[in-house]
Write a protein that holds these residues in place. Structure first.
Motif, PDB file in Angstrom:
ATOM      1  N   GLN A  55     -63.164  29.521 -11.114  1.00 32.49           N
ATOM      2  CA  GLN A  55     -61.991  30.220 -10.587  1.00 32.49           C
ATOM      3  C   GLN A  55     -61.960  31.682 -11.019  1.00 32.49           C
ATOM      4  N   ALA A  56     -62.359  31.955 -12.242  1.00 32.39           N
ATOM      5  CA  ALA A  56     -62.386  33.345 -12.706  1.00 32.39           C
ATOM      6  C   ALA A  56     -63.375  34.163 -11.879  1.00 32.39           C
ATOM      7  N   ARG A  57     -64.527  33.600 -11.598  1.00 26.97           N
ATOM      8  CA  ARG A  57     -65.522  34.315 -10.778  1.00 26.97           C
ATOM      9  C   ARG A  57     -64.991  34.569  -9.365  1.00 26.97           C
ATOM     10  N   LEU A  58     -64.371  33.565  -8.768  1.00 27.59           N
ATOM     11  CA  LEU A  58     -63.806  33.745  -7.429  1.00 27.59           C
ATOM     12  C   LEU A  58     -62.712  34.804  -7.430  1.00 27.59           C
ATOM     13  N   ALA A  59     -61.865  34.797  -8.450  1.00 25.28           N
ATOM     14  CA  ALA A  59     -60.785  35.786  -8.533  1.00 25.28           C
ATOM     15  C   ALA A  59     -61.351  37.194  -8.704  1.00 25.28           C
ATOM     16  N   PHE A  60     -62.383  37.351  -9.556  1.00 25.06           N
ATOM     17  CA  PHE A  60     -62.991  38.670  -9.725  1.00 25.06           C
ATOM     18  C   PHE A  60     -63.696  39.124  -8.447  1.00 25.06           C
ATOM     19  N   GLU A  61     -64.313  38.204  -7.706  1.00 25.80           N
ATOM     20  CA  GLU A  61     -64.941  38.580  -6.442  1.00 25.80           C
ATOM     21  C   GLU A  61     -63.889  39.081  -5.449  1.00 25.80           C
ATOM     22  N   SER A  62     -62.731  38.417  -5.395  1.00 26.76           N
ATOM     23  CA  SER A  62     -61.644  38.882  -4.522  1.00 26.76           C
ATOM     24  C   SER A  62     -61.131  40.241  -4.976  1.00 26.76           C
ATOM     25  N   LEU A  63     -60.986  40.407  -6.273  1.00 23.46           N
ATOM     26  CA  LEU A  63     -60.539  41.685  -6.832  1.00 23.46           C
ATOM     27  C   LEU A  63     -61.502  42.801  -6.439  1.00 23.46           C
ATOM     28  N   LYS A  64     -62.789  42.500  -6.506  1.00 21.01           N
ATOM     29  CA  LYS A  64     -63.816  43.471  -6.122  1.00 21.01           C
ATOM     30  C   LYS A  64     -63.685  43.866  -4.653  1.00 21.01           C
ATOM     31  N   VAL A  65     -63.469  42.890  -3.768  1.00 15.90           N
ATOM     32  CA  VAL A  65     -63.316  43.160  -2.333  1.00 15.90           C
ATOM     33  C   VAL A  65     -62.114  44.067  -2.084  1.00 15.90           C
ATOM     34  N   VAL A  66     -60.998  43.758  -2.728  1.00 13.14           N
ATOM     35  CA  VAL A  66     -59.782  44.546  -2.533  1.00 13.14           C
ATOM     36  C   VAL A  66     -59.985  45.969  -3.036  1.00 13.14           C
TER      37      VAL A  66
END
Length: 137
Positions: A55-66
Motif C-alpha cells: 500500500q505504501a508503494r501504491l500511495a507513493f506511485e499515486s503521489l508521484k503521478v499527481v
C-alpha cells in the motif's frame, strides 16, 4: 508548468472520476507550492494493496503521478503527513518504503495513528506539500 499566483486544480487523468464524484482536487498549486490530497494504497482497479509495504508503494506511485502533473517531483516534497491505522507496527516498514522514494533531502514528516481510513482494508494515507523545483538544488 510556469508558476502563477492563481490557484490551479491539478487533476491527472486517472483521478478525474474521483474529482467528479467527490468534488476534490488531487492537488492544488499556487505559485510554486503544491498541496497534495491524501493518497492511498489502491491500484488502478481500486483494489487495496496487500499489507503496508504494497500500500505504501501504491500511495507513493499515486503521489508521484499527481506531483508530475503539477510540474514537480517527489524530490520537491517539503512536508509529508501520513495516517496509519497501525502506526506502531507499520511505521518501520513504511519508513523503509518512504526512503526508497525519497532517498535524501528528507522532508518534514508527521505520522499520525488513526482508527480508520476511507476503506476498511486501507492501512496508510499520505498527503504532501511540495515546492516545485526546490529538489533540484
Amino acid at each position: 508548468m510556469a508558476p502563477t499566483s492563481r490557484r490551479q486544480s491539478i487533476i491527472p487523468p486517472p483521478f478525474q472520476a474521483f474529482h467528479d464524484a467527490y468534488h476534490f482536487s488531487p492537488a492544488t498549486r499556487v505559485g510554486d507550492t503544491i498541496w497534495v490530497s491524501g493518497q492511498v494504497g489502491i491500484d488502478a482497479e481500486m483494489e487495496p494493496g496487500e499489507g503496508m509495504q504494497a500500500q505504501a508503494r501504491l500511495a507513493f506511485e499515486s503521489l508521484k503521478v499527481v506531483l508530475e502533473a503539477a510540474g514537480a517531483s517527489l524530490a520537491d516534497i517539503v512536508e509529508l503527513t501520513t495516517y496509519h491505522t497501525n502506526l506502531r507496527e507499520d511505521v518501520e516498514v513504511f519508513g523503509a518504503v518512504k526512503d526508497e522514494y525519497i532517498p535524501n533531502q528528507y522532508p518534514s514528516w508527521t505520522a499520525i495513528g488513526v482508527t480508520e481510513l476511507a476503506l476498511p482494508e486501507l492501512c496508510i494515507e499520505i498527503r504532501a506539500v511540495a515546492v516545485a523545483g526546490c529538489g533540484d538544488a
